[in-house]
Design an enzyme around this catalytic site. Sequence first.
Site, PDB file in Angstrom:
ATOM      1  N   CYS A  91      85.031  45.274  34.144  1.00 31.56           N
ATOM      2  CA  CYS A  91      84.098  46.254  33.574  1.00 31.56           C
ATOM      3  C   CYS A  91      84.082  46.183  32.041  1.00 31.56           C
ATOM      4  O   CYS A  91      85.084  46.480  31.394  1.00 31.56           O
ATOM      5  CB  CYS A  91      84.521  47.644  34.057  1.00 31.56           C
ATOM      6  N   CYS A 136      84.731  49.504  30.265  1.00 29.16           N
ATOM      7  CA  CYS A 136      86.157  49.850  30.398  1.00 29.16           C
ATOM      8  C   CYS A 136      86.963  49.168  29.291  1.00 29.16           C
ATOM      9  O   CYS A 136      87.874  49.774  28.721  1.00 29.16           O
ATOM     10  CB  CYS A 136      86.692  49.428  31.759  1.00 29.16           C
TER      11      CYS A 136
END
Length: 98
Positions: A23, A26
């Site tokens: 991600c 993230c």
Amino acid sequence: MATFNEIIKKHPLVLVDFSATWCGPCQMLAPILQDLKTHFGEEISIVKIDVDKNNALASSYRVQGVPTMILFKAGEQVWRQSGVLPLQDLVATVTSFR
């Protein structure tokens, strides 16, 4: 190793970051959370949970997108946000629950 429930009850404030290695947002959030920990020191514990490795836990908290942050105070969920937030917004949020 302590269980998730033990961790969120042991510390007065725990910010849980549900994330994934693949991600991009993230990865952008990681240094912001490091700065948040530096700002608050021992007042907050920050726990990173990989949703791919802890699918049951993520499902139990209805995490549908990453990153999702959940703030626990004395073991109770008090705040939740999906997506990346700037440091100043996270500082303000944590400060409001001290």
